[in-house]
Design an enzyme around this catalytic site. Structure first.
Site, PDB file in Angstrom:
ATOM      1  N   ASP A 203     -35.498   0.424  32.285  1.00 43.63           N
ATOM      2  CA  ASP A 203     -35.119  -0.988  32.298  1.00 43.63           C
ATOM      3  C   ASP A 203     -35.407  -1.409  33.726  1.00 43.63           C
ATOM      4  O   ASP A 203     -34.690  -1.014  34.649  1.00 43.63           O
ATOM      5  CB  ASP A 203     -33.634  -1.164  31.969  1.00 43.63           C
ATOM      6  CG  ASP A 203     -33.239  -2.632  31.976  1.00 43.63           C
ATOM      7  OD1 ASP A 203     -33.695  -3.368  32.872  1.00 43.63           O
ATOM      8  OD2 ASP A 203     -32.469  -3.056  31.094  1.00 43.63           O
ATOM      9  N   HIS A 204     -36.449  -2.198  33.925  1.00 41.21           N
ATOM     10  CA  HIS A 204     -36.913  -2.384  35.297  1.00 41.21           C
ATOM     11  C   HIS A 204     -35.886  -3.108  36.177  1.00 41.21           C
ATOM     12  O   HIS A 204     -35.967  -3.049  37.388  1.00 41.21           O
ATOM     13  CB  HIS A 204     -38.282  -3.063  35.338  1.00 41.21           C
ATOM     14  CG  HIS A 204     -38.270  -4.541  35.109  1.00 41.21           C
ATOM     15  ND1 HIS A 204     -38.272  -5.106  33.862  1.00 41.21           N
ATOM     16  CD2 HIS A 204     -38.269  -5.580  35.978  1.00 41.21           C
ATOM     17  CE1 HIS A 204     -38.276  -6.417  33.985  1.00 41.21           C
ATOM     18  NE2 HIS A 204     -38.279  -6.751  35.242  1.00 41.21           N
ATOM     19  N   HIS A 266     -31.511  -6.147  30.177  1.00 41.75           N
ATOM     20  CA  HIS A 266     -31.351  -6.539  31.587  1.00 41.75           C
ATOM     21  C   HIS A 266     -29.965  -7.135  31.868  1.00 41.75           C
ATOM     22  O   HIS A 266     -29.293  -6.757  32.825  1.00 41.75           O
ATOM     23  CB  HIS A 266     -32.412  -7.573  31.990  1.00 41.75           C
ATOM     24  CG  HIS A 266     -33.827  -7.133  31.746  1.00 41.75           C
ATOM     25  ND1 HIS A 266     -34.222  -5.824  31.838  1.00 41.75           N
ATOM     26  CD2 HIS A 266     -34.957  -7.832  31.423  1.00 41.75           C
ATOM     27  CE1 HIS A 266     -35.519  -5.739  31.586  1.00 41.75           C
ATOM     28  NE2 HIS A 266     -35.987  -6.940  31.328  1.00 41.75           N
TER      29      HIS A 266
END
Ligand code: BG6
Length: 516
Positions: A203-204, A266
């Site tokens: 999950d960046h 996010h």
């Protein structure tokens, strides 16, 4: 701080945890001809090379259906480096050295022979570069292919870590599944052939410097933790706003929508970092245990409560940055009667001792007036104001706002006396800006996360139970919205902050969205 050979300070050598070293390895990208590879992965790999953070024995291998030569793929690398906004310092010599170590194998993801060819290519490159047989597979394909790819890797003998020998790690992109059931099936499919410590679910947002700084702010300072609870916090607002639309990704977005694209991953990551208990250590296990406990403590949203706790929206035509933009239903590959939400607002409640009765309002949308990700901790008002009403121009209570992007920083809002002979009070801001203080650009989150995977550090990646817990929370909402197609979309104009119903959601509690 440690310095690189080129004399530049190396931001990656510092961190939340004891650093481990990278070891020789090959990075294989599945979906190498795709958008993510060009936009994010190749620039990130180049930046790591430029910062001298890659292991000396290293190669990149692209794998995808498209027929391409090594040189074609190197051309993509060069193009990505030339055009990406993520690239900080362009150095032709570094790029040339990286290009030499960049290769490509074409093949169908379902074809065993293609994996045979890949295996031979990897063995040849391993011998050439002495990468110790270590392999990282970055699966940047649609999620529907993850299970098959891992099975094929297993059948080809490419999926297992050897005790005391080579390691094999798999990075999988989001979205991880499209609901609880598919995420569970996917976990089962991956864990049939891999162990959990081989799987890096990305999950960046967790790779963003400012997201990690939430932890530093909370746990490296003594003054915040005592007030970080229901006694002092009135509520929390989290916003992930984008001014962009869906950028030509109609097919993808129709299947996804804002809840699967942003909220399930996010936004919930941000919420869990704000709400988690202090972990004993920043080891992957301790840290992820605490993070997941938060998601599990969020009050489930029963189908009957969806209308009262969640709002969905979809943008119509409007203006963003003074430019006229199309509505969602007018975007390419979007159905004219689509009910895919491009906006969502949630009122979450974390049912535990620390947060009981403190609402967490979370909203996200495409085509908002600006790009902004922010977490605002709204503190309770002073119990008694010894000032006359006429003396208070404006006093909105203390807010600690963590700006994740852009203009990264932290602001504390508090009341101050307006200079002058009489007593007048209004709110002012005390500001910390990353740019002004540290004076350098952030590394892209993909750099940090690829590097962590090379080091075998899973702290900033999702665990199987974590993704499943997030889907379990979101599923009833997706279900309720899917079955109620009578929603009148579009319900907000592009370039506005979302539908009126979202204002009502927070107004019902006697509160308002922050003006941003
Ligand atoms: C991605 C979503 O995960 O995150 C995109 O698929 C979104 O739709 C992007 O635009 C936002 O990331 P960032 O880092 O620009 O906030």
């Amino acid at each position: 701080m440690s310095a690189t050979a080129s004399g530049l300070v190396n931001p990656f050598r510092e961190g939340l945890r004891t650093d481990r070293a990278t070891v020789p390895c090959q990075l294989v990208i599945f979906g190498a001809s795709g958008d993510l590879t060009g936009r994010k992965l190749l620039p990130a790999i180049y930046n790591l090379a430029q910062a001298e953070l890659l292991p000396p024995a290293f190669s990149v291998v692209g794998f995808a259906r498209n027929t391409m030569s090594d040189d074609d793929f190197r051309g993509r690398l060069k193009h990505a480096v030339a055009t990406s906004g993520d690239v900080r310092i362009r150095d032709d010599a570094v790029l040339a050295r990286l290009a030499e170590r960049t290769h490509y194998v074409a093949g169908d993801f379902h074809d065993p022979a293609a994996y045979g060819a890949l295996k031979d290519a990897l063995a040849g490159l391993d011998a050439e570069y002495a990468t110790g047989g270590n392999l990282i597979f970055y699966i940047a394909t649609p999620a529907s292919l993850f299970g098959d790819i891992v099975e094929q890797l297993h059948t080809a003998g490419l999926a297992h870590t050897e005790e005391g020998g080579r390691f094999v790690r798999i990075i999988v992109e989001k979205p991880f599944g499209r609901d609880f059931a598919s995420a569970k099936t996917l976990n089962t499919a991956l864990l049939k052939y891999l162990t959990e410590d081989q799987v890096y679910r990305i999950d960046h947002y967790l790779g963003k410097e400012t997201v990690q700084n939430i932890l530093v702010l909370r746990f490296a300072n003594g003054i915040f933790e005592p007030i970080w609870n229901r006694r002092y916090v009135d509520h929390v607002q989290i916003i992930v706003a984008e001014s962009l639309g869906i950028e030509g990704r109609g097919n993808f977005y129709e299947e996804t929508g804002v809840v699967r694209d942003i909220i399930q991953n996010h936004a919930l990551q941000l919420l869990s970092l704000v709400a988690m208990e202090p972990p004993t250590t920043f080891d992957a296990r301790d840290f992820r245990d605490e993070k997941i406990r938060v998601i599990e403590a969020i009050r489930p949203i029963a189908p009957a409560d969806v209308a009262a706790t969640c709002v969905r929206g979809q943008y119509g035509p409007g203006f963003v940055d003074g430019e006229s933009v199309a509505g969602y239903r007018q975007e390419p590959n979007v159905a004219a009667d689509s009910i895919t939400p491009t906006y969502a607002a949630f009122r979450f409640v974390v049912d535990n001792w620390r947060w009981a009765d403190v609402p967490f309002y979370v909203r996200s949308g495409k085509r908002m007036p600006k790009r902004l990700t922010e977490i605002a901790i709204q503190f309770k008002r002073a119990p008694h104001l010894p000032f006359r009403k006429s003396q208070v121009d404006e006093l909105s209570g203390n807010v600690l706002a963590l700006r994740i992007q852009p203009d990264e920083g932290i602001t504390l809002k508090f009341g101050a006396k307006v200079p002058g002979p009489s007593m007048r009070i209004r709110s002012v801001n005390m500001d910390f800006g990353y740019g002004a203080t540290f004076g350098r650009e952030d590394a892209s989150p993909y750099e940090r996360l690829i590097l962590d995977c090379m080091k075998g550090d899973q702290t900033l990646f999702d665990r199987a139970d974590g993704v499943e817990a997030a889907w379990a929370l979101i599923d009833p909402v997706l279900g309720a919205w899917q079955s109620d197609r009578a929603i009148a979309f579009p319900n907000y104009d592009a370039g506005t902050w979302g539908p009126d119903a979202a204002d009502d959601l927070i107004r019902r509690d006697g509160r308002a969205w922050r003006k941003l």
